[in-house]
Structures are given as structure tokens and as C-alpha cells.
Scaffold this active site. Structure first.
Site, short mmCIF file in Angstrom:
data_model
loop_
_atom_site.label_atom_id
_atom_site.label_comp_id
_atom_site.label_asym_id
_atom_site.label_seq_id
_atom_site.Cartn_x
_atom_site.Cartn_y
_atom_site.Cartn_z
N GLU A 20 11.16 13.96 36.46
CA GLU A 20 12.50 13.69 36.33
C GLU A 20 12.32 12.54 35.29
O GLU A 20 11.75 11.78 35.73
CB GLU A 20 13.10 13.23 37.43
CG GLU A 20 14.59 12.99 37.26
CD GLU A 20 15.03 12.38 38.66
OE1 GLU A 20 15.56 12.93 39.53
OE2 GLU A 20 15.26 10.94 38.90
N ARG A 126 26.66 15.16 44.22
CA ARG A 126 27.80 14.75 44.22
C ARG A 126 27.78 13.41 43.22
O ARG A 126 28.97 13.05 42.77
CB ARG A 126 28.16 14.00 45.54
CG ARG A 126 29.36 13.26 45.76
CD ARG A 126 29.47 12.68 47.08
NE ARG A 126 28.64 11.49 47.13
CZ ARG A 126 28.66 10.45 48.07
NH1 ARG A 126 29.39 10.76 49.13
NH2 ARG A 126 27.82 9.45 48.26
N ASP A 128 26.08 9.32 42.54
CA ASP A 128 26.02 7.89 43.28
C ASP A 128 27.53 7.24 43.20
O ASP A 128 28.16 7.61 42.25
CB ASP A 128 25.05 6.85 42.64
CG ASP A 128 23.76 7.29 42.94
OD1 ASP A 128 23.38 7.87 44.15
OD2 ASP A 128 22.72 7.20 41.95
N TYR A 180 17.74 15.85 51.89
CA TYR A 180 17.31 14.75 52.38
C TYR A 180 16.35 14.55 53.72
O TYR A 180 17.05 15.01 54.85
CB TYR A 180 18.39 13.83 52.62
CG TYR A 180 19.37 13.57 51.35
CD1 TYR A 180 19.09 12.46 50.48
CD2 TYR A 180 20.17 14.50 51.20
CE1 TYR A 180 20.15 12.34 49.18
CE2 TYR A 180 21.06 14.43 50.00
CZ TYR A 180 20.81 13.42 49.04
OH TYR A 180 21.63 13.46 48.06
N LYS A 200 26.03 24.88 51.41
CA LYS A 200 25.59 25.03 49.99
C LYS A 200 24.67 26.22 49.66
O LYS A 200 24.77 26.94 48.64
CB LYS A 200 25.04 23.53 49.32
CG LYS A 200 26.18 22.58 49.35
CD LYS A 200 25.63 21.27 48.55
CE LYS A 200 24.78 20.32 49.37
NZ LYS A 200 24.47 19.11 48.89
N GLN A 247 9.09 -3.02 45.35
CA GLN A 247 9.74 -1.75 46.01
C GLN A 247 9.46 -1.45 47.48
O GLN A 247 10.48 -0.83 47.98
CB GLN A 247 8.92 -0.50 45.29
CG GLN A 247 9.21 -0.63 43.84
CD GLN A 247 8.55 0.42 42.98
OE1 GLN A 247 7.30 0.70 43.52
NE2 GLN A 247 8.80 1.06 41.87
#
Ligand code: FAD
Length: 318
Positions: A20, A126, A128, A180, A200, A247
Site C-alpha cells: 500500500e 468508512r 478515518d 481487524y 459485508k 512507534q
């Protein structure tokens, strides 16, 4: 254009590599993005995801000292970037399509653009919340949940547009959704989250891409629960190598995940971020080895448009 599900089917059990990227900040050259993608092309990704970033409210200072709140998109260009990636690298691009900041009509127009460009894979989300708002609020006339957006995509696949009486030319979007392994942060419990995930998939989502995780047991458990719940679509694990000590606190706060103790200890012992990067790479290589053994269809990396750590991992794995 090949559907993600078809890429996976054609791989015949072999694990694929994908990643990504995020659009550059408005005003930066797209060349930076190409420079980040190029070193990863030798690992033959069949597809590259491009995130979508909604508008943010910022304070604009005027010369008279007054401050005006203005809404800006800092990283626009998802659709254009997808088109350039397909043309330049001859791979499929998967735009993320979000509810946030869009009305249903604007969503329809974006999907029409994608259809004309021959982009049929989409990750339906959806999105953020607006940074200043903290909680997600749909635009008036927009979708509140990814499932509503997915419904719109599925209607277009049947040739049904928002305001057209007659049937239109059907699109053929292959829609993915987010999963998730450590629960979506707003879901009251895992069961509720699974209920909507299943909803979904039943509506027509064809693949799932997971939130990043650092403990493979979470992914494996998630996949097992999905299968038990009758969610049979491919579940693509999302992976991110740690690169900085910071992080350790930032990722749990933003992505609502747990870092395994062993990883935390190894990072804490590092004296520099160069050492952390090495620990992150080694941890991720080990994750990949176990996930491939488990049968994960794709190793999907969150690059943040930085290629070096992911290249080091891909070299060790592919
Ligand atoms: P939803 O499916 O709408 O779920 C949101 C919450 O509501 C969950 O708690 C769920 O259990 C619940 N829920 C779902 N449906 C219903 C319903 N019908 N009624 C009641 N409750 C419901 N964000 C971006 O802004 N841009 C991106 O490009 C982006 N890419 C991402 C890629 C991946 C792989 C992942 C995992 C996340 C990405 N995100 C992105 C972040 C994502 O948008 C957020 O995590 C967001 O908070 C939830 O998105 P969703 O699609 O899972 O939402």
C-alpha cells in the site's frame, strides 16, 4: 484489469507480494512516489493499494492576525495516482474508497471515474474521522458505514444508479473490506465486529485486508473465527515493519493494537532507530515465514511510501 480474487486463484497456493502506498502531500512531485514503488517491482506485485485521505480542517493565519478555519485535502490524487501506476508499472491499482467527506452522489461520480479508467478493484472503507472531530461523522447525504458504501457499489454492479430510472451499464467492481484481528476500536466486542464483517461479505465483498498486527496468533485466530462464521473469502494480512522507537507508543494509539512483549523488549534495547529498523525487519521476516506456512494468500505491506524496509523483507521472503 484482473480481480484480486482472480490474482489469488491464479497464484495456485503460492503467496503473493503486494503493498500500500499513500499519495504524496499536495505540492510534492509524484516522482517521489514512483521512486518508492520502483525498488519493489522486482517482487512482482500483482496489485498496489492507494489510500484515500479525507479533508482536514486547518487554521489559516491571515496578515491581519485573524485565523480562519479552512478545509483542505492534504493528500489528494488517489484516482489519478491509480491511473498512473497502472500505465507505468502495468499492475492493478486498488484505490481505497471511503465514506468520510463524500456525499452519495460524489461517491457515484468517483466510482464512474474508476469504471472509465478500467479500475475494477476497490477497497471499501468508512474512513478515518476528521482529525479535529475525533469521532466519525458522515457528510450530509453521505454514508455512515462501509456497509452502506458497499451497498452502493453492489447496486452499480447491477446497473442501478442513484437517480436513474432506467438500468445503466453495470460496473464489475471487485470490492474488498477491512478486517481487524484485534477488533475495530469502536466495536463493543469482537462478536459485534464479526457480525458486521459477515454482513459485508454476505452483501458481496470478495476479500478482506487486515489492519496491521505484530502477533501472528491474532491473525490466525481471526481467520479461524471468520471461517467458523462462514466468512470464506481470502483474508490478506496487512504487515508493517517497525522502524522507530516512537512507534512503540504511536502505533497502539493510532491503530488500537498490541505489540508483543518480546518485540517491545528488543526495540527498547536498541540505541538508535537504525537498530530498531533492523529489529523491525527481522520481526516482519519471521512473521511472513509463519504466515506463508499458515497459508496466507498475500503478504501485503504498509509502506507509508518508503520502500527500504519492505524491500529487505521481500528479498528474504520472495
Ligand atoms: P465500518 O465497517 O463502517 O465499521 C466501523 C465500526 O462500526 C466498527 O466498529 C463496526 O463494528 C461498526 N459497524 C459496521 N457496520 C455497522 C452498521 N451497519 N451498524 C452499526 N455498526 C456498524 N482510512 C482512511 O481514511 N483511508 C484509507 O485509505 C484507509 N485504508 C485502510 C485500509 C485498511 C486495510 C484498514 C484496515 C483500514 C483503513 N483505513 C483507512 C481506516 C478505516 O477507515 C478505519 O479503521 C475506520 O474507522 C473503519 O473503517 P471500516 O471500513 O472498517 O468501517
Amino acid at each position: 484489469m484482473t480481480k484480486i480474487t482472480e490474482h489469488i486463484r491464479r497464484a495456485n497456493g503460492k503467496t503473493l507480494f503486494s503493498f500500500e502506498i499513500i499519495p504524496p502531500l499536495k505540492g510534492e512531485s509524484i516522482q517521489h512516489l514512483f521512486d518508492a514503488i520502483e525498488p519493489l517491482m522486482e517482487f512482482k506485485p500483482p496489485f498496489i493499494d492507494v489510500t484515500y485521505h479525507r479533508e482536514e480542517v486547518i487554521d489559516k493565519k491571515h496578515s491581519n492576525g485573524l485565523i480562519e478555519k479552512v478545509s483542505v485535502r492534504k493528500r489528494p490524487g488517489t484516482v489519478g495516482i491509480c491511473a498512473r501506476i497502472m500505465e507505468r508499472f502495468k499492475v492493478d491499482a486498488v484505490p481505497h474508497v471511503i465514506c468520510g467527506g463524500f456525499t452519495r452522489d460524489e461517491t457515484e461520480d468517483m466510482l464512474v471515474d474508476l469504471h472509465y479508467l478500467g479500475i475494477d478493484n476497490v477497497l471499501v472503507l468508512r474512513g478515518d474521522p476528521e482529525k479535529s472531530a475525533g469521532v466519525f461523522k458522515p457528510r450530509e447525504g453521505g454514508h455512515a458505514y462501509a456497509s452502506e458504501l458497499l451497498q452502493q457499489v453492489m447496486q452499480m454492479n447491477k446497473g442501478i444508479l442513484l437517480h436513474q430510472e432506467t438500468e445503466s451499464y453495470p460496473t464489475s467492481f471487485c470490492a474488498g473490506i477491512a478486517g481487524y484481528p484485534e477488533k475495530h476500536f469502536e466495536a463493543p466486542n469482537m462478536e459485534t465486529d464479526f457480525k458486521y464483517l459477515k454482513m459485508k461479505v454476505d452483501m458481496g465483498a470478495e476479500f478482506i485486508v487486515t489492519q496491521m498486527f505484530f502477533d501472528n496468533a491474532r491473525y490466525i485466530e481471526f481467520v479461524k473465527k471468520c471461517r467458523q462464521a462462514g466468512i470464506l473469502v481470502p483474508i490478506i494480512p496487512g504487515l508493517k515493519p517497525l522502524t522507530t522507537k516512537k512507534q512503540l507508543t504511536v502505533l497502539p494509539r493510532i491503530f488500537h493494537l498490541d505489540l508483543p512483549d518480546e518485540l517491545v523488549k528488543a526495540v527498547e534495547e536498541c540505541k538508535t532507530d537504525k537498530e530498531v529498523k533492523q529489529v523491525g525487519i527481522e520481526w516482519c521476516i519471521q512473521q511472513c515465514k509463519e504466515l506463508i506456512e499458515f497459508g496466507a494468500p498475500v503478504m501485503h505491506f504498509y509502506t507509508m511510501s518508503k520502500s527500504d524496509p519492505v524491500k529487505a523483507i521481500a528479498q528474504a521472503i520472495f
